[in-house]
Write an enzyme that holds these catalytic residues in place. Structure first.
Site, PDB file in Angstrom:
ATOM      1  N   ASP A 179     126.967  74.347  45.608  1.00  0.00           N
ATOM      2  CA  ASP A 179     127.199  72.968  46.054  1.00  0.00           C
ATOM      3  C   ASP A 179     128.643  72.566  45.762  1.00  0.00           C
ATOM      4  O   ASP A 179     129.286  73.126  44.865  1.00  0.00           O
ATOM      5  CB  ASP A 179     126.279  71.994  45.301  1.00  0.00           C
ATOM      6  CG  ASP A 179     124.830  72.040  45.786  1.00  0.00           C
ATOM      7  OD1 ASP A 179     124.537  72.724  46.781  1.00  0.00           O
ATOM      8  OD2 ASP A 179     123.992  71.370  45.148  1.00  0.00           O
ATOM      9  N   MET A 180     129.126  71.569  46.486  1.00  0.00           N
ATOM     10  CA  MET A 180     130.482  71.073  46.226  1.00  0.00           C
ATOM     11  C   MET A 180     130.402  69.766  45.446  1.00  0.00           C
ATOM     12  O   MET A 180     129.603  68.898  45.774  1.00  0.00           O
ATOM     13  CB  MET A 180     131.230  70.861  47.552  1.00  0.00           C
ATOM     14  CG  MET A 180     132.684  70.491  47.372  1.00  0.00           C
ATOM     15  SD  MET A 180     133.631  71.719  46.419  1.00  0.00           S
ATOM     16  CE  MET A 180     133.925  72.985  47.662  1.00  0.00           C
ATOM     17  N   GLN A 230     133.210  69.203  52.639  1.00  0.00           N
ATOM     18  CA  GLN A 230     132.933  67.764  52.765  1.00  0.00           C
ATOM     19  C   GLN A 230     133.895  67.142  53.779  1.00  0.00           C
ATOM     20  O   GLN A 230     135.112  67.122  53.554  1.00  0.00           O
ATOM     21  CB  GLN A 230     133.136  67.098  51.398  1.00  0.00           C
ATOM     22  CG  GLN A 230     132.228  67.654  50.306  1.00  0.00           C
ATOM     23  CD  GLN A 230     132.777  67.395  48.910  1.00  0.00           C
ATOM     24  OE1 GLN A 230     133.967  67.549  48.673  1.00  0.00           O
ATOM     25  NE2 GLN A 230     131.910  67.038  47.991  1.00  0.00           N
ATOM     26  N   ARG A 254     127.747  75.006  54.242  1.00  0.00           N
ATOM     27  CA  ARG A 254     127.048  73.740  54.519  1.00  0.00           C
ATOM     28  C   ARG A 254     128.137  72.707  54.769  1.00  0.00           C
ATOM     29  O   ARG A 254     129.081  72.595  53.988  1.00  0.00           O
ATOM     30  CB  ARG A 254     126.194  73.317  53.331  1.00  0.00           C
ATOM     31  CG  ARG A 254     125.568  71.946  53.532  1.00  0.00           C
ATOM     32  CD  ARG A 254     124.953  71.405  52.251  1.00  0.00           C
ATOM     33  NE  ARG A 254     123.925  72.258  51.731  1.00  0.00           N
ATOM     34  CZ  ARG A 254     123.702  72.436  50.416  1.00  0.00           C
ATOM     35  NH1 ARG A 254     124.437  71.826  49.518  1.00  0.00           N
ATOM     36  NH2 ARG A 254     122.747  73.235  50.015  1.00  0.00           N
ATOM     37  N   GLY A 282     130.072  64.420  52.145  1.00  0.00           N
ATOM     38  CA  GLY A 282     130.599  64.348  50.769  1.00  0.00           C
ATOM     39  C   GLY A 282     130.125  63.065  50.113  1.00  0.00           C
ATOM     40  O   GLY A 282     130.314  61.979  50.660  1.00  0.00           O
ATOM     41  N   THR A 303     123.335  66.396  57.566  1.00  0.00           N
ATOM     42  CA  THR A 303     123.559  64.952  57.716  1.00  0.00           C
ATOM     43  C   THR A 303     122.265  64.269  58.148  1.00  0.00           C
ATOM     44  O   THR A 303     121.436  64.879  58.828  1.00  0.00           O
ATOM     45  CB  THR A 303     124.672  64.668  58.746  1.00  0.00           C
ATOM     46  OG1 THR A 303     124.827  63.256  58.870  1.00  0.00           O
ATOM     47  CG2 THR A 303     124.392  65.250  60.111  1.00  0.00           C
ATOM     48  N   HIS A 304     122.132  62.991  57.746  1.00  0.00           N
ATOM     49  CA  HIS A 304     121.010  62.172  58.219  1.00  0.00           C
ATOM     50  C   HIS A 304     121.497  61.144  59.232  1.00  0.00           C
ATOM     51  O   HIS A 304     120.767  60.224  59.582  1.00  0.00           O
ATOM     52  CB  HIS A 304     120.361  61.436  57.048  1.00  0.00           C
ATOM     53  CG  HIS A 304     120.169  62.281  55.844  1.00  0.00           C
ATOM     54  ND1 HIS A 304     120.867  62.112  54.674  1.00  0.00           N
ATOM     55  CD2 HIS A 304     119.360  63.357  55.638  1.00  0.00           C
ATOM     56  CE1 HIS A 304     120.504  63.026  53.791  1.00  0.00           C
ATOM     57  NE2 HIS A 304     119.600  63.795  54.350  1.00  0.00           N
ATOM     58  N   ARG A 348     122.156  58.393  42.812  1.00  0.00           N
ATOM     59  CA  ARG A 348     123.038  58.635  43.964  1.00  0.00           C
ATOM     60  C   ARG A 348     122.281  58.442  45.276  1.00  0.00           C
ATOM     61  O   ARG A 348     122.767  57.846  46.222  1.00  0.00           O
ATOM     62  CB  ARG A 348     123.608  60.053  43.906  1.00  0.00           C
ATOM     63  CG  ARG A 348     124.729  60.219  42.935  1.00  0.00           C
ATOM     64  CD  ARG A 348     125.696  61.306  43.410  1.00  0.00           C
ATOM     65  NE  ARG A 348     125.056  62.601  43.543  1.00  0.00           N
ATOM     66  CZ  ARG A 348     124.980  63.492  42.566  1.00  0.00           C
ATOM     67  NH1 ARG A 348     125.513  63.245  41.405  1.00  0.00           N
ATOM     68  NH2 ARG A 348     124.392  64.647  42.765  1.00  0.00           N
TER      69      ARG A 348
HETATM   70  C1  LIG Z   1     121.124  69.276  52.597  1.00  0.00           C
HETATM   71  C2  LIG Z   1     122.213  68.433  52.006  1.00  0.00           C
HETATM   72  C3  LIG Z   1     122.995  68.942  51.005  1.00  0.00           C
HETATM   73  C4  LIG Z   1     124.065  68.199  50.491  1.00  0.00           C
HETATM   74  N1  LIG Z   1     124.923  68.772  49.589  1.00  0.00           N
HETATM   75  C5  LIG Z   1     126.018  68.093  49.172  1.00  0.00           C
HETATM   76  C6  LIG Z   1     127.007  68.692  48.366  1.00  0.00           C
HETATM   77  O1  LIG Z   1     126.940  69.873  47.975  1.00  0.00           O
HETATM   78  N2  LIG Z   1     128.072  67.935  47.982  1.00  0.00           N
HETATM   79  C7  LIG Z   1     128.218  66.638  48.392  1.00  0.00           C
HETATM   80  O2  LIG Z   1     129.228  66.010  48.043  1.00  0.00           O
HETATM   81  N3  LIG Z   1     127.279  66.034  49.161  1.00  0.00           N
HETATM   82  C8  LIG Z   1     126.194  66.731  49.554  1.00  0.00           C
HETATM   83  N4  LIG Z   1     125.280  66.115  50.371  1.00  0.00           N
HETATM   84  C9  LIG Z   1     125.332  64.645  50.563  1.00  0.00           C
HETATM   85  C10 LIG Z   1     126.178  64.270  51.746  1.00  0.00           C
HETATM   86  O3  LIG Z   1     127.520  64.566  51.464  1.00  0.00           O
HETATM   87  C11 LIG Z   1     126.057  62.778  52.062  1.00  0.00           C
HETATM   88  O4  LIG Z   1     126.478  62.006  51.007  1.00  0.00           O
HETATM   89  C12 LIG Z   1     124.657  62.303  52.406  1.00  0.00           C
HETATM   90  O5  LIG Z   1     123.995  63.253  53.165  1.00  0.00           O
HETATM   91  C13 LIG Z   1     124.743  60.998  53.199  1.00  0.00           C
HETATM   92  O6  LIG Z   1     125.533  61.180  54.346  1.00  0.00           O
HETATM   93  P1  LIG Z   1     124.934  61.272  55.827  1.00  0.00           P
HETATM   94  O7  LIG Z   1     125.678  62.323  56.570  1.00  0.00           O
HETATM   95  O8  LIG Z   1     123.480  61.485  55.762  1.00  0.00           O
HETATM   96  O9  LIG Z   1     125.355  59.928  56.519  1.00  0.00           O
HETATM   97  P2  LIG Z   1     125.227  58.389  56.090  1.00  0.00           P
HETATM   98  O10 LIG Z   1     126.072  57.690  57.095  1.00  0.00           O
HETATM   99  O11 LIG Z   1     125.512  58.179  54.646  1.00  0.00           O
HETATM  100  O12 LIG Z   1     123.715  58.121  56.340  1.00  0.00           O
HETATM  101  C14 LIG Z   1     123.141  58.163  57.645  1.00  0.00           C
HETATM  102  C15 LIG Z   1     121.833  57.412  57.635  1.00  0.00           C
HETATM  103  O13 LIG Z   1     120.916  58.015  56.729  1.00  0.00           O
HETATM  104  C16 LIG Z   1     120.483  57.078  55.762  1.00  0.00           C
HETATM  105  N5  LIG Z   1     120.437  57.728  54.464  1.00  0.00           N
HETATM  106  C17 LIG Z   1     121.358  58.528  53.947  1.00  0.00           C
HETATM  107  N6  LIG Z   1     120.980  58.918  52.714  1.00  0.00           N
HETATM  108  C18 LIG Z   1     119.781  58.317  52.485  1.00  0.00           C
HETATM  109  C19 LIG Z   1     118.872  58.310  51.405  1.00  0.00           C
HETATM  110  N7  LIG Z   1     119.127  58.993  50.310  1.00  0.00           N
HETATM  111  N8  LIG Z   1     117.715  57.617  51.523  1.00  0.00           N
HETATM  112  C20 LIG Z   1     117.445  56.915  52.640  1.00  0.00           C
HETATM  113  N9  LIG Z   1     118.273  56.864  53.676  1.00  0.00           N
HETATM  114  C21 LIG Z   1     119.424  57.555  53.618  1.00  0.00           C
HETATM  115  C22 LIG Z   1     121.566  56.010  55.722  1.00  0.00           C
HETATM  116  O14 LIG Z   1     121.054  54.793  55.290  1.00  0.00           O
HETATM  117  C23 LIG Z   1     122.006  55.961  57.157  1.00  0.00           C
HETATM  118  O15 LIG Z   1     121.166  55.154  57.927  1.00  0.00           O
HETATM  119  C24 LIG Z   1     124.253  66.870  50.935  1.00  0.00           C
HETATM  120  C25 LIG Z   1     123.444  66.348  51.950  1.00  0.00           C
HETATM  121  C26 LIG Z   1     122.461  67.109  52.494  1.00  0.00           C
HETATM  122  C27 LIG Z   1     121.657  66.542  53.622  1.00  0.00           C
END
Ligand SMILES: Cc1cc2nc3c(=O)[nH]c(=O)nc-3n(C[C@H](O)[C@H](O)[C@H](O)COP(=O)(O)OP(=O)(O)OC[C@H]3O[C@@H](n4cnc5c(N)ncnc54)[C@H](O)[C@@H]3O)c2cc1C
Length: 301
Positions: free
Chosen positions: A123-124, A152, A173, A177, A216-217, A279
């Protein structure tokens, strides 16, 4: 704004309540909890990667314990016939305390991974560790090739990093970030971060030896990624989508699966759930409501 509210309010929320709200994001405290979750996700057709919660280890004894837990996890995945794919953090292995010992701990995990044909994702973490993480990743790959890391899109440097790593045939991945970074190092605007994500994704899809997990979500971003994939049918079997366990985007993920994409869920477990959950909760706009419900309508959680 929402994050600031949550940062302010969370320390006042009893841990037991945070646990109730957070438990959707974690498989449980123990290895057996994780194995049960993995079995159920595998029956539903999801790929998985398992993370033992923990970061910023402050003494080497803890790093050693964490590495031993990873070895135990890898062996358990193999014994149970579950997907062999784990994710780990270098600060959990003590990289901030003693780099050489941290690499030794990583090597123990890589040896177990090699014996059990397991994929290991590093992971980063925050930007002070980006270079070190790439260095560890490259050294790790010399020991066991089934190792990947994370980039990221928030960071300004990432497109350049991706160009280099893609040419080395990396398995990355790609995520936005999670760590707050300075304006100097990182884009701050939502759209800039998305553009950087798309640019990195294009580079990885166009590099014939690279693989990418699109983590990403953000469903509008997923839509744009889908469009890029359509233009590159040859890249489909070198990519997958990834999401965190518990984030409520089930219908989005199901649609991707119906379209034939692999979807992998990141499944964390372990007693060190608090930092991780905080987080996640900061990212969830429904969090205030969820806490209120768990305070006043316990039966509904
Ligand atoms: C499989 C995976 C591995 C990851 N590994 C790392 C890593 O190694 N290092 C790192 O820095 N980051 C990691 N992340 C986190 C990533 O960097 C983002 O911070 C996180 O995924 C939120 O960004 P987003 O792209 O989903 O978009 P956003 O714009 O933040 O979210 C998009 C939508 O999803 C919803 N959403 C997002 N998170 C949640 C939540 N927890 N609960 C409910 N709704 C939510 C938001 O409300 C928004 O509507 C990882 C994420 C995933 C999916």
């Amino acid at each position: 704004m929402f994050n600031r509210f949550v940062t302010w309010v969370l320390p006042a929320v009893p841990k037991i309540i945070v646990h109730k709200v957070a438990r959707r994001y974690i498989a449980g405290d123990a290895l057996d909890d994780a194995l049960a979750t993995l079995e159920s996700l595998s029956h539903k057709g999801f790929g998985t990667t398992v993370d033992i919660l923990g970061e910023d280890t402050v003494e080497l004894g803890q790093a050693r314990v964490a590495a031993s837990q990873y070895v135990e996890l890898i062996e358990a995945l193999a014994e149970r016939g579950l997907e062999r794919n784990v994710s780990l953090k270098l600060t959990q292995l003590g990289i901030r305390i003693d780099e050489s010992r941290a690499f030794d701990e990583l090597k123990r995990i890589l040896d177990a991974a090699a014996q059990n044909d397991t994929f290991v994702r590093i992971d980063m973490e925050d930007a002070t560790l980006t270079d070190k993480t790439f260095e560890f990743y490259r050294r790790a790959r010399e020991i066991w090739p089934r190792v990947g890391t994370v980039v990221q899109s928030r960071l300004r440097r990432t497109v350049d990093d991706v160009a280099q790593l893609a040419s080395e045939g990396a398995d990355l991945r790609l995520c936005k970030g999670i760590y707050k970074e300075s304006r100097e190092n990182a884009y701050q605007g939502r759209e800039e971060i998305r553009e950087s994500f798309l640019e990195s994704a294009r580079l990885l899809m166009d590099a014939p030896r690279a693989r990418v997990g699109l983590a990403t979500h953000d469903l509008p971003l997923v839509e744009r990624l889908r469009w890029e994939i359509e233009k590159r049918p040859g890249a489909r079997d070198r990519l997958e989508f990834q999401a965190l366990l518990g984030v409520p985007i089930r219908s989005g993920l199901e649609r991707l699966r119906e379209e034939g994409f692999e979807v992998r869920l990141y499944v964390p477990y372990g007693p060190e759930w608090y930092a991780y959950s905080v987080r996640r909760l900061k990212e969830n706009p429904d969090m205030a409501g969820a806490i209120a419900k768990s305070l006043f309508k316990r039966d509904r959680l």
